[in-house]
Structures are given as structure tokens and as C-alpha cells.
Design a protein around this motif. Sequence first.
Motif, PDB file in Angstrom:
ATOM      1  N   ILE A   1       9.343   2.985   7.163  1.00 24.81           N
ATOM      2  CA  ILE A   1       8.671   3.020   5.855  1.00 24.81           C
ATOM      3  C   ILE A   1       9.315   4.098   4.981  1.00 24.81           C
ATOM      4  N   PRO A   2       9.762   3.776   3.766  1.00 21.82           N
ATOM      5  CA  PRO A   2      10.358   4.801   2.902  1.00 21.82           C
ATOM      6  C   PRO A   2       9.343   5.870   2.487  1.00 21.82           C
ATOM      7  N   PHE A   3       9.834   7.092   2.372  1.00 23.86           N
ATOM      8  CA  PHE A   3       9.007   8.230   1.981  1.00 23.86           C
ATOM      9  C   PHE A   3       9.454   8.727   0.610  1.00 23.86           C
TER      10      PHE A   3
ATOM     11  N   ASN B   1      -9.064  19.262   0.599  1.00 24.30           N
ATOM     12  CA  ASN B   1      -8.412  20.499   1.036  1.00 24.30           C
ATOM     13  C   ASN B   1      -7.642  20.393   2.354  1.00 24.30           C
ATOM     14  N   ARG B   2      -7.885  19.329   3.132  1.00 24.51           N
ATOM     15  CA  ARG B   2      -7.186  19.232   4.421  1.00 24.51           C
ATOM     16  C   ARG B   2      -6.775  17.784   4.723  1.00 24.51           C
ATOM     17  N   THR B   3      -5.478  17.628   4.968  1.00 21.54           N
ATOM     18  CA  THR B   3      -4.957  16.320   5.368  1.00 21.54           C
ATOM     19  C   THR B   3      -4.043  16.538   6.566  1.00 21.54           C
ATOM     20  N   HIS B   4      -4.182  15.704   7.591  1.00 19.24           N
ATOM     21  CA  HIS B   4      -3.424  15.829   8.835  1.00 19.24           C
ATOM     22  C   HIS B   4      -2.469  14.657   8.982  1.00 19.24           C
ATOM     23  N   LEU B   5      -1.494  14.805   9.871  1.00 20.73           N
ATOM     24  CA  LEU B   5      -0.526  13.733  10.110  1.00 20.73           C
ATOM     25  C   LEU B   5      -1.227  12.471  10.598  1.00 20.73           C
ATOM     26  N   TYR B   6      -2.249  12.638  11.436  1.00 15.93           N
ATOM     27  CA  TYR B   6      -2.945  11.455  11.954  1.00 15.93           C
ATOM     28  C   TYR B   6      -3.663  10.676  10.849  1.00 15.93           C
ATOM     29  N   ASP B   7      -3.972  11.336   9.727  1.00 11.23           N
ATOM     30  CA  ASP B   7      -4.578  10.610   8.600  1.00 11.23           C
ATOM     31  C   ASP B   7      -3.616   9.554   8.062  1.00 11.23           C
ATOM     32  N   TYR B   8      -2.320   9.901   8.008  1.00 10.44           N
ATOM     33  CA  TYR B   8      -1.304   8.935   7.589  1.00 10.44           C
ATOM     34  C   TYR B   8      -1.116   7.879   8.675  1.00 10.44           C
ATOM     35  N   GLU B   9      -0.948   8.332   9.923  1.00  7.05           N
ATOM     36  CA  GLU B   9      -0.668   7.407  11.034  1.00  7.05           C
ATOM     37  C   GLU B   9      -1.768   6.364  11.192  1.00  7.05           C
ATOM     38  N   ASN B  10      -3.025   6.797  11.065  1.00 10.03           N
ATOM     39  CA  ASN B  10      -4.147   5.873  11.273  1.00 10.03           C
ATOM     40  C   ASN B  10      -4.309   4.852  10.153  1.00 10.03           C
TER      41      ASN B  10
ATOM     42  N   GLY C   1       3.717   0.047   2.126  1.00  8.23           N
ATOM     43  CA  GLY C   1       5.010   0.004   1.444  1.00  8.23           C
ATOM     44  C   GLY C   1       5.736   1.330   1.455  1.00  8.23           C
ATOM     45  N   VAL C   2       5.003   2.430   1.192  1.00  5.18           N
ATOM     46  CA  VAL C   2       5.619   3.752   1.164  1.00  5.18           C
ATOM     47  C   VAL C   2       4.617   4.816   1.609  1.00  5.18           C
ATOM     48  N   LEU C   3       5.166   5.943   2.033  1.00  4.48           N
ATOM     49  CA  LEU C   3       4.404   7.180   2.182  1.00  4.48           C
ATOM     50  C   LEU C   3       4.731   8.008   0.944  1.00  4.48           C
ATOM     51  N   LEU C   4       3.719   8.592   0.311  1.00  5.40           N
ATOM     52  CA  LEU C   4       3.942   9.319  -0.943  1.00  5.40           C
ATOM     53  C   LEU C   4       3.383  10.734  -0.844  1.00  5.40           C
TER      54      LEU C   4
ATOM     55  N   GLU D   1       0.826  -1.212   0.000  1.00  6.21           N
ATOM     56  CA  GLU D   1       0.000   0.000   0.000  1.00  6.21           C
ATOM     57  C   GLU D   1       0.859   1.261   0.000  1.00  6.21           C
ATOM     58  N   ALA D   2       0.439   2.231  -0.822  1.00  7.57           N
ATOM     59  CA  ALA D   2       1.082   3.543  -0.862  1.00  7.57           C
ATOM     60  C   ALA D   2       0.085   4.562  -0.319  1.00  7.57           C
ATOM     61  N   ILE D   3       0.455   5.229   0.758  1.00  5.58           N
ATOM     62  CA  ILE D   3      -0.453   6.193   1.393  1.00  5.58           C
ATOM     63  C   ILE D   3      -0.187   7.584   0.833  1.00  5.58           C
ATOM     64  N   VAL D   4      -1.243   8.230   0.317  1.00  3.25           N
ATOM     65  CA  VAL D   4      -1.113   9.562  -0.284  1.00  3.25           C
ATOM     66  C   VAL D   4      -2.334  10.397   0.060  1.00  3.25           C
TER      67      VAL D   4
END
Length: 460
Positions: A251-253, A202-211, A218-221, A167-170
Motif C-alpha cells: 500500500i503506498p504511503f 491524542n494517541r494513535t498506535h500502529l495497530y490502529d492502522y493495521e486493524n 488505497g493509501v496510508l496517509l 480508503e485512505a487511512i489517517v
Amino acid sequence: MEKKQLLRKLPKIDELLKEEAVKVKLESTMRTMVIDSLRQSIDNYRELILKDSIEDFTKENILETFMEILEENSASKLRKVINATGVVIHTNLGRSLLAKKALENVITIADSYNNLEYDLKKGQRGSRYSHVEELIKKVTGAEAAMVVNNNAAAVMLALNTLCKDKEAIVSRGQLVEIGGSFRVPDVMSFSGAKLIEVGTTNRTHLYDYENNISENTGVLLKVHTSNFKILGFTEEVSVEELVELGRSKGIPFIEDIGSGTLVDFSKYGFTYEPTVQESIRKGVDAITFSGDKMLGGPQAGIIVGKKEYIDKMKKNQLTRALRIDKMTLAALEGTLKYYLEEKEAVENIPTLHMILSDKDLHKRRAQKLKRKLQSKVSGFDFTIEEDYSMVGGGSMPAEKIPTYVIKVKNSRFSPQDLEKKLRGNKVSIIIRVSNDEVIMDLRTLFDEDFDTIVNAFVNL
């Protein structure tokens, strides 16, 4: 004359080949091309006869049409145009123009054998990437680098290598569509990565990635939205936060900067755009960007970052399918050498020079072109006015560059008719029509274009 008589009057190819004008053309042109052009001329008159569009014709008429068709068939389909639109990185007109050193490198390498994949010191097979890797590393500060044929390929290769079947989180607000209806989600899907959208448009927070991080992440994008801006109630997660999150989770970014900015344009009065060097300093694991946009070089996708990840990409079987050729490498090397000193890059890379050159320079050039036009062209009204150029190429969409333009008015031609006629010139002149006015922006014109423009107006 009746239709049947006209059709019988059409000459045979063998008959036309005996004409002196055709014999002359055969001396300098391939026979196949001459015969094809003759056939097209005859077919053209046959169609006119069948449509009752002509009452008669002569052999000379057919030969005149043949000459016009042959000239068109002999010309390159990919040809020079004059860009008077004021869009510096014009995707439809070939994007960035190559700098002098880049052109010289291409000619030298294309005209001779070279050490593309040969190590001259060791006397054995080498890597084509070695010719530019050290230079890219020096300019950007990266541990390692490699090059593929465009930035979409760079993103796909990076994801396929580090995130296939994972999975790639974006952020949802970064799922952009680039030129030609190519979309980041589609590129990601083709790479074998599974897209996980987080946040809102329009809005994305750090916790959106963490959760959304799981054992299958696989990666953060992060995708830089270089071709549009969202204003108002917005928020996005910073590069620093994503670097830290990636490190804490192992996790690679990956950051896709897109336009490949190697110069901080905010120093020159422009809106800030993230640079590759800054992302390297912040610790991003892999960064992808284009060679033919803000960088001002040939079409290429450049990947820089941590050596452990770049080495894996070099070993990916996709790399061979996505690799660039010797001429692109030569042009890229010639371009990147200017970046060893920013002053050299700004002065010598056409894209940077056009974007950063002072508007007063273009005012003087507009006055020069206007004098030339007024001295030879009658019936037209030429006026100089202040206006704005655009960066183009999906870069800095909200940025307007002050410039000077020449506006053209004529009672015989509508702006649309004039645009069509200039576009149909032997060397096509691509202008801008805005508010029912014909506009020629000096920022994207060269002084050597002036006489061609004047002659085009003379021949209207």
C-alpha cells in the motif's frame, strides 16, 4: 440652502469635463475611469444632501473629491504594505517574499516568449514540469517530482490518483483545518478517497492502522500538524513504521509535510521540524508540501517521491486543471537554486533570513529607526524593548523568535486609533496591538521602510 436647491446645483458630467483640472487628468488617464470618478464624486454629494449632512458646496469641492476618488480608483487593488507585525510568513499579507533570483526570473519570463512547453534541444513540444523537476530531485533526493498550484491541490491530486474510490487511512489527530476554513477531510472527500479515521485525537498506535487495512485500502496517509501542537499524554506512529507497514501490505504511503521545510531548523536552535529530504531517505512513497511557506518561494504545491507514483499523477486529467503558470515556475526555479547550498538559501531567501537572523541585528536597526522617528516626530514616546516574533503561515506554532520592537505611545490617539491611521497611510503600515500597546517589530521591516514609517507619523 434648501435640499431641492442643493440637488439642482449639482453639476452635470459634461460641465465638469470642461474644467481644466479634469482636462489635465484626461491626458494621462483613461476617459472611462475619469468619468466614473466624476460620477462617484457627484453621487457622494447627492447622498450628503439627501442625508442633510451639508448645507452648501462648491464646484471646487466636487473636483477635490473627484481627485481623491480618481487616485484611489487608479491605484492597484493589490498593493504593497509594510509588515511591522513580526509575523514572518503572514498569510493575510502575502506569505513568503521572493528572493532576488526568483524576481529576476519572473521579470525575464513574463516580459518575453519562452520555452514553457517547448524542448529546445529536440525542437518539439516539451513538458512544463521539466524546468524544475531535476532541480527538485537534486535538492530533495527524490526519484521524481511535479508541481501544482498549491499544497491542497497536491494532496487532492495524490489521493485522486492513488486512492480514488478507495480508503485512505489517517490518524484522527491529524485531521487539521488550514486557513480559510479548508479542512483535510474535505480535501480528501473531494479527491474521491474515502476517509478512514483511526486512533484518537491524542494517541494513535500502529495497530490502529493495521486493524483497519482491508482489500479496499488505497493509501496510508500522514498529515504533519504544522499549525498546532498536542502536548501531554500523546503518541503517534512514526514515518519509519508507516513506511514498513505500507511495504509489507503493498500500500503506498503519502506524507503531507505542509510547510515544505528543506532546512533542518534544529541546527539553528529551533524546535525540530521534519524535512522533505529526511522523509525521502526514510522511504516515503509520495510527499506533498507548499512552495510559499518555509520553502520561501511562490505559491505552489510540490509532490516528490517514487517515480511510479509521480508518473501516474502526471497522467491524471486533474493535473491540467491544477497546473502552475510560467511565472510561478520561474519564481520556483529561482528559489530552489539557492537550496543547492544551504548557506546561500539562508542568506538570500527572505523568509529564511528573517527567521534565522540574530536579534542583535534588529536591536541596531530598532535604534536607527527610533533616532529617525525622534528627530522628526513630536508628541510620541518611542521605546525599544525585547519581544518575540512568530514564524506564521501555520508553521512552527509554538516557536517564539527573540527580537526587538519599538513600542509607541501617544496621548492623542488610542492604540486602536493609531493602528487604523497607520493602516490608512498611502502605503499601509500594519502594526501589532498587544496589551493596549502599539508595537512595530523590526524582524519583518526593511531599512527602506523606515522613511515611509517616519513620514506616516509626521502626517498624523
